[in-house]
Design a protein around this motif. Structure first.
Motif, short mmCIF file in Angstrom:
data_model
loop_
_atom_site.label_atom_id
_atom_site.label_comp_id
_atom_site.label_asym_id
_atom_site.label_seq_id
_atom_site.Cartn_x
_atom_site.Cartn_y
_atom_site.Cartn_z
N VAL A 175 27.90 38.20 55.73
CA VAL A 175 28.30 37.06 54.92
C VAL A 175 29.38 36.29 55.67
O VAL A 175 29.95 36.78 56.64
CB VAL A 175 28.80 37.49 53.54
CG1 VAL A 175 27.70 38.15 52.75
CG2 VAL A 175 29.99 38.40 53.65
N ASN B 276 38.11 35.35 37.70
CA ASN B 276 37.52 35.49 39.03
C ASN B 276 36.73 36.79 39.19
O ASN B 276 36.18 37.06 40.24
CB ASN B 276 38.62 35.42 40.11
CG ASN B 276 39.70 36.44 39.90
OD1 ASN B 276 39.89 36.94 38.79
ND2 ASN B 276 40.41 36.78 40.95
N ARG C 279 26.75 38.92 46.63
CA ARG C 279 26.96 38.54 48.03
C ARG C 279 26.68 39.72 48.98
O ARG C 279 27.19 40.81 48.78
CB ARG C 279 28.42 38.15 48.16
CG ARG C 279 28.79 37.32 49.33
CD ARG C 279 30.24 36.93 49.16
NE ARG C 279 30.39 36.02 48.04
CZ ARG C 279 30.26 34.71 48.15
NH1 ARG C 279 30.03 34.17 49.31
NH2 ARG C 279 30.39 33.93 47.11
N PHE D 7 42.51 45.41 45.45
CA PHE D 7 41.38 44.53 45.23
C PHE D 7 40.18 45.30 44.68
O PHE D 7 39.98 46.46 45.01
CB PHE D 7 41.00 43.80 46.52
CG PHE D 7 42.03 42.80 46.94
CD1 PHE D 7 42.05 41.53 46.36
CD2 PHE D 7 43.00 43.11 47.88
CE1 PHE D 7 43.02 40.60 46.73
CE2 PHE D 7 43.97 42.19 48.25
CZ PHE D 7 43.98 40.93 47.67
N LEU D 8 39.40 44.62 43.85
CA LEU D 8 38.23 45.26 43.24
C LEU D 8 37.04 45.10 44.17
O LEU D 8 36.58 43.99 44.40
CB LEU D 8 37.93 44.61 41.89
CG LEU D 8 38.97 44.86 40.80
CD1 LEU D 8 38.73 43.95 39.62
CD2 LEU D 8 38.94 46.32 40.36
N SER E 123 37.56 31.19 41.10
CA SER E 123 37.47 32.04 42.29
C SER E 123 38.41 31.55 43.38
O SER E 123 38.75 32.29 44.28
CB SER E 123 36.03 32.10 42.79
OG SER E 123 35.68 30.89 43.43
N SER F 79 35.14 34.71 50.57
CA SER F 79 35.31 34.59 49.11
C SER F 79 36.34 35.59 48.60
O SER F 79 36.78 35.50 47.47
CB SER F 79 33.97 34.83 48.42
OG SER F 79 33.46 36.07 48.83
N SER G 231 23.86 35.19 50.51
CA SER G 231 25.06 34.55 51.08
C SER G 231 25.24 34.86 52.56
O SER G 231 26.32 34.66 53.11
CB SER G 231 26.34 34.95 50.35
OG SER G 231 26.18 34.79 48.98
N PHE H 30 38.08 39.28 47.45
CA PHE H 30 37.71 40.15 46.34
C PHE H 30 38.69 39.90 45.21
O PHE H 30 39.85 39.60 45.45
CB PHE H 30 37.79 41.62 46.77
CG PHE H 30 36.77 41.98 47.81
CD1 PHE H 30 35.43 42.11 47.46
CD2 PHE H 30 37.14 42.15 49.13
CE1 PHE H 30 34.48 42.42 48.41
CE2 PHE H 30 36.19 42.46 50.09
CZ PHE H 30 34.86 42.59 49.74
N PRO H 31 38.21 40.02 43.96
CA PRO H 31 39.14 39.79 42.85
C PRO H 31 40.26 40.82 42.86
O PRO H 31 40.04 42.00 43.14
CB PRO H 31 38.27 39.93 41.60
CG PRO H 31 36.91 40.30 42.02
CD PRO H 31 36.85 40.32 43.52
#
Lengths: 454, 540
Positions: A87, B289, B54, B99-100, A297, A123, A38, A125-126
């Motif tokens: 990225v 997600n 990523r 955040f993870l 996402s 993108s 990426s 982070f979760p």
């Protein structure tokens, strides 16, 4: 090393002209010694202009690169690919406010690019599920069919399922203009709220309409605009930029951010186009098998965080192809979002605005956002009664179509009339803004008129 | 043993590491991402990475761990929230913020935990594999400590405070018994034998308990399109089910809903033991997600923990929401491996993987001679609400009960939206016979009458579509009024009120009253009197 530095200070220029093949937007580059998954790349065309790209796959020293933008004019011998060693990132700073950007974050408003405070991966982070705050703060949209029956709360993701030709943009504009939370306009200066607007593959007339709406807002906004004529791949990037900015404004600057993305159908079609070019296995209707995870996402970036101010509320617009709610795009969207607002062609044709069909519409987070301390104590009872009686009225319409109104009993006729009146008086409101109190009072009055209890 | 990354494609990474075993766990890249070997070739191994790839670069190091993907089993699992790889989410929240981030472990949080160990064996006693040597108290539960992989004669055994990672006993041959152990998640835990007994498992949902009862050790699926209340039903059952331990897996679902659930579970209490709900619950959550490969692993991590508590002699309920997301994760990984696709792109081994998973449910006699049960309840999200799709169909071949969630009921706000014509339970006969004895002798008879009434209503409804309700016989109109009441006040249950939970006795009282009133009204009608119009109901 900060990301900014990564863009500018490399020890040696990391670039290659060893192309093996070019297939549409895809480049195969050979003999690459060091590439990242990426990783963002710059592609220098033979005529000297540049386009962005991203590393899709690495196999030994061969790297597959996706060109973001138009790949016309590339050749095998003079094209150069420059690796950036990082990225794709979004530049972040309060300077992003009240600016309009393109799908690659290039300024479209004629002003110079702001100076980024920092960069964040697009993108994101979760969010750790245990860090999430339960969304329960009521947002008053000013529309009875949403406030009364499908209540929106801060941190929710609630898509609008539209059909081609229905006024979804007018509904979004109305929400942007009228939405209030805790008595203050969501879109207004000094209220702590921001609108992030992401246009994906919009036709020019639609864009012009939204442009006017944004200008009339007189509040803070950030816009990312990708029009129908703009590169398809940018459609995959623009919502991620928008959401990165939204997360920054919400969780670092403490603002309540309302993100509008329109139209998600164009996003999914772009994803399908790119996936096909990558020769990936197609799933339902040609969309890639990872469409669900990909949509998640984006959508899952809405929410609130414990012990932090700010929120990201997401209102995506999905145009259902062939008016079909079981089409993969609305279907997968509905599985991820916390409900949906479904528009109906039939109501639109009867001149009802907003043409919201409340039966298939739903807000999953409504229960905690209504009642005492949020809206009004009797809200739940009224909503349930309206819903139940309207549903039975709608059922009877099918019977009416077969046997005719004359042969129906009085109580059935009354329910038919109720359903009609509900659509005309509660759902329909034209351009007017209704407070939640007004919505509930009107609803009570309607129920009483038909002798129904709440 | 270490090597380098030689290729990256989506969630899979090729490495040049020799000597790896299939399904061995590896640590990938400088960030230390977790992965699992899924394919071996000479000089090359393909690793499925459980986190986002990523930013990963060619040439970054890869290290083999020598073990498979395992779950750590021992005291302290209850009340915890884990991700799909059993990383403690609360600890990760504290150590790395909301955040993870990739490569986080959150490990080391349980190492400091102290427990009181009470031995039940003493020096010189012989122990077999799977036998317990003592216990610790975990909340309200007595938590036996098992000798998992060794047998022999006890040489030394502790009594009193122990650390979670410490040995509690040593055998004469030098091997030791630990309070915790690791178990490969894809390997079912052993037991002495499986029993075929079907005791009722009360869920608190009248429609299920009365019409389609569930048995301990059984399995059930509930497929439904979006908005049919899968998650709400699953969470209601997690709150009210009559079991000792609940393992809840949020597999590829919404983060906000998990927040809502965790919020509820910390304030509510278990209606059976009256203790806080979280004390009997383990939550595994991998939202939509979070990385796809960890989603695939999450249901295995969860069922391994569930089997562990089964082996301690408890009745365990595993709830997964939703199995479709697991199947999709399997499909994504399979596509990245460029395997030949089967139906709708799912790998052809979807059916067999599912069968293996369902086979882990059951009532067993444990190695230690206790009786434990593991019940599995899975929600399914069929695309477009179409039940002919591969995941629903593969489940139907394995499941013991099927609760079909109906979109048209949901649109009418009838929840739980379980369709009473299409759903079934294979445990029906066994469970009803027991409920006849436990609750009321006419339980089975009332079921028959209720079903007959609902059947009759359905055919009357077709007539009414043509002639209108006014055109029906008086007796038929009475029947339709009764069934409307059954639907609205008995089969439907509001999850946000007191009515959310119903004991078998309450369920019995309620249906008994409705049917008695119907009986009385029918008799009045036969005598030529007008059947009293009870509470106004709107046929809907």
């Amino acid at each position: 090393m900060t990301a900014t530095a990564a863009y500018t200070t490399r020890l040696s220029r990391h670039s290659y002209s060893t192309l093996r093949s070019i297939q549409g937007p895809l480049l195969f580059v050979e003999k690459v010694s060091d590439a990242r998954m990426s990783e963002a790349v710059r592609i220098v065309f033979p005529d000297g202009h540049e386009a962005a790209g991203e590393v899709l796959r690495i196999e030994g020293d061969t790297v597959l690169i996706q060109v973001i933008g138009d790949s016309r004019g590339l050749d095998m011998d003079h094209t150069e690919v420059v690796f950036t060693d990082s990225v794709k990132r979004a530049p972040l700073s309060p300077g992003v406010l009240n600016r309009t950007f393109g799908g690659s974050f290039q300024p479209l408003d004629g002003l110079p690019m702001f100076v980024p405070e920092r960069w964040a991966p697009v993108s994101g982070f979760p969010l750790n599920p245990v860090a999430r705050e339960r969304p329960q703060e009521f947002i008053e949209t000013g529309l009875s069919c949403i406030d009364g029956l499908n209540t929106l709360v801060k941190g929710q993701k609630l898509p609008i399922f539209s059909c081609a030709g229905l006024p979804s943009s007018a509904i979004v504009a109305s929400v942007l203009a009228h939405a209030r939370s805790g008595g203050v306009n969501v879109a207004g200066t000094g209220s702590g709220s921001v609108v992030v607007f992401v246009a994906l593959g919009l036709a020019h007339h639609e864009y012009a309409f939204y442009r006017q709406t944004l200008e009339r807002l007189q509040g803070d906004f950030v816009a990312f605009i990708n029009l129908a004529r703009d590169p398809v791949v940018e459609r995959l990037l623009a919502p991620r930029f928008g959401l990165s900015v939204a997360e920054y404004l919400a969780f670092e600057q403490g603002r309540d951010v309302l993100v509008v993305i329109t139209d998600m159908t164009n996003y999914c079609d772009a994803l399908r186009e790119v996936s096909t070019a990558r020769e990936e296995l197609p799933g339902r209707r040609g969309y890639p098998g990872y469409l669900y995870s990909d949509l998640a996402s984006l959508y899952e970036r809405a929410g609130r965080i414990k012990q932090r101010p700010g929120s990201v509320t997401l209102l995506p617009v999905v145009t259902m192809p062939e008016d079909d709610i079981t089409h993969p795009i609305p279907d997968l969207t509905g599985y991820i979002t916390e409900g949906q607002i479904v528009l109906s062609r039939e109501l639109h044709q009867r001149g009802i605005f907003p043409p919201v069909d409340v039966l298939p519409s739903l807000s999953r987070l409504m229960q905690r956002g209504i009642g005492k301390g949020h809206t009004r104590e009797d809200h739940r009872k009224i909503a349930n009664a309206l819903y139940m009686h309207y549903a039975s009225g709608r059922d009877l319409r099918r019977l009416e179509a077969i046997v005719g109104r004359e042969s129906m009993g009085d109580s059935d006729k009354r329910m038919l009339d109720f359903a009609e009146a509900f659509e005309r008086e509660i759902v329909h409101q034209g351009d007017a803004r209704r407070g939640i109190g007004e919505t509930l009072d009107l609803s009570l009055a309607l129920l009483q008129k038909f002798g129904l209890s709440a | 043993m270490s090597g380098r990354i030689i290729g990256i494609s989506g969630p899979t990474v090729s490495v040049d590491l020799a000597g790896l075993k299939l399904y061995e766990r590896v640590v990938v890249g400088e960030a230390g991402l977790m992965g699992e070997v899924v394919r071996l070739e000479r000089g090359r191994a393909v690793v499925q990475v459980y986190e986002n790839t990523r930013g990963l670069a060619i040439g970054e190091p890869v290290v083999g761990t020598g073990t498979q993907l395992t779950a750590r089993l021992g005291p302290g699992l209850l009340r915890q929230m884990f991700d799909g790889l059993q990383r403690p989410l609360a600890a990760m929240h504290q150590s790395q913020g909301p955040f993870l981030l990739p490569g986080g472990t959150g490990a080391g949080t349980t190492a400091a935990m102290k427990l009181r160990f009470t031995p039940t064996k003493s020096r010189g006693d012989a122990i077999r594999v799977g036998e317990s040597v003592g216990y610790v108290d975990e909340g309200a539960f007595r938590h036996p400590i098992l000798a998992v992989d060794c047998e022999g004669t006890i040489d030394e055994i502790k009594d009193g405070e122990i650390g979670l990672e410490e040995a509690v006993a040593a055998l004469t041959d030098g091997r030791r018994v630990f309070a915790c152990h690791d178990w490969p998640v894809r390997l079912p835990r052993p037991y002495r034998r499986k029993l075929s007994r079907f005791e009722p498992l009360t869920t608190g949902q009248r429609c299920i308990d009365f019409l389609f009862p569930l048995a301990r050790g059984g399995s059930a699926i509930f497929p439904g399109g979006f908005g049919t209340g899968k998650t709400l039903l699953e969470q209601s059952i997690a709150k009210f089910a009559e079991v000792d331990i609940v393992v809840y897996v949020g597999c590829g679902e919404r983060g906000n809903e998990m927040a809502e659930m965790l919020d509820d579970f910390t304030v509510l209490s278990d209606p059976w033991s009256k203790r806080p709900l979280m004390e009997r619950t383990i939550v595994v959550v991998n939202t939509s997600n979070m990385p796809v490969a960890a989603r695939e692993a999450s249901i295995y991590t969860a069922i391994t923990m569930a089997e562990y508590y089964r082996d301690l002699g408890y009745n365990v309920l595993l709830l997964a929401d939703s199995l479709s997301r697991w199947a999709e994760a399997l499909r994504e990984i399979s596509a990245a491996l460029e395997e030949m696709p089967g139906e709708e792109g799912y790998p052809t081994y979807l059916g067999s993987r599912m069968a293996e998973f369902f086979a882990r449910a059951g009532v067993v006699e444990t190695l230690d001679g206790r009786i434990g049960s593991l019940t599995v309840l899975l929600s399914i999200s069929p695309p477009g609400g179409d039940f002919s799709e591969p995941v629903t169909q593969a489940c139907l071949r394995n499941t013991g009960a099927f609760f079909m969630l109906d979109t048209s009921l949901a649109h009418r706000r009838h929840f739980p939206a379980i369709n009473w014509f299409q759903s079934f339970s294979l445990y029906e006969a066994d469970v009803v016979a027991q409920l006849d004895q436990q609750v009321a002798a006419e339980w089975g008879a009332l079921r028959q009458r209720t079903r007959a009434l609902l059947q009759r209503e359905e055919s009357l409804r077709e007539v009414a579509e043509i002639v209108g309700t006014e055109g029906l016989q008086e007796a038929d109109r009475l029947l339709m009024r009764t069934t409307a009441r059954i639907r609205q006040t008995f089969l439907a249950q509001n999850a946000y009120t007191e009515d959310a939970f119903s004991t078998p006795a309450q369920t019995y009282q309620k249906i008994r009253q409705l049917l008695d009133e119907h009986q009385a009204a029918s008799e009045r009608l036969e005598r030529g009197e007008s059947p009293a119009h009870d509470a106004e109901v709107h046929p809907s």
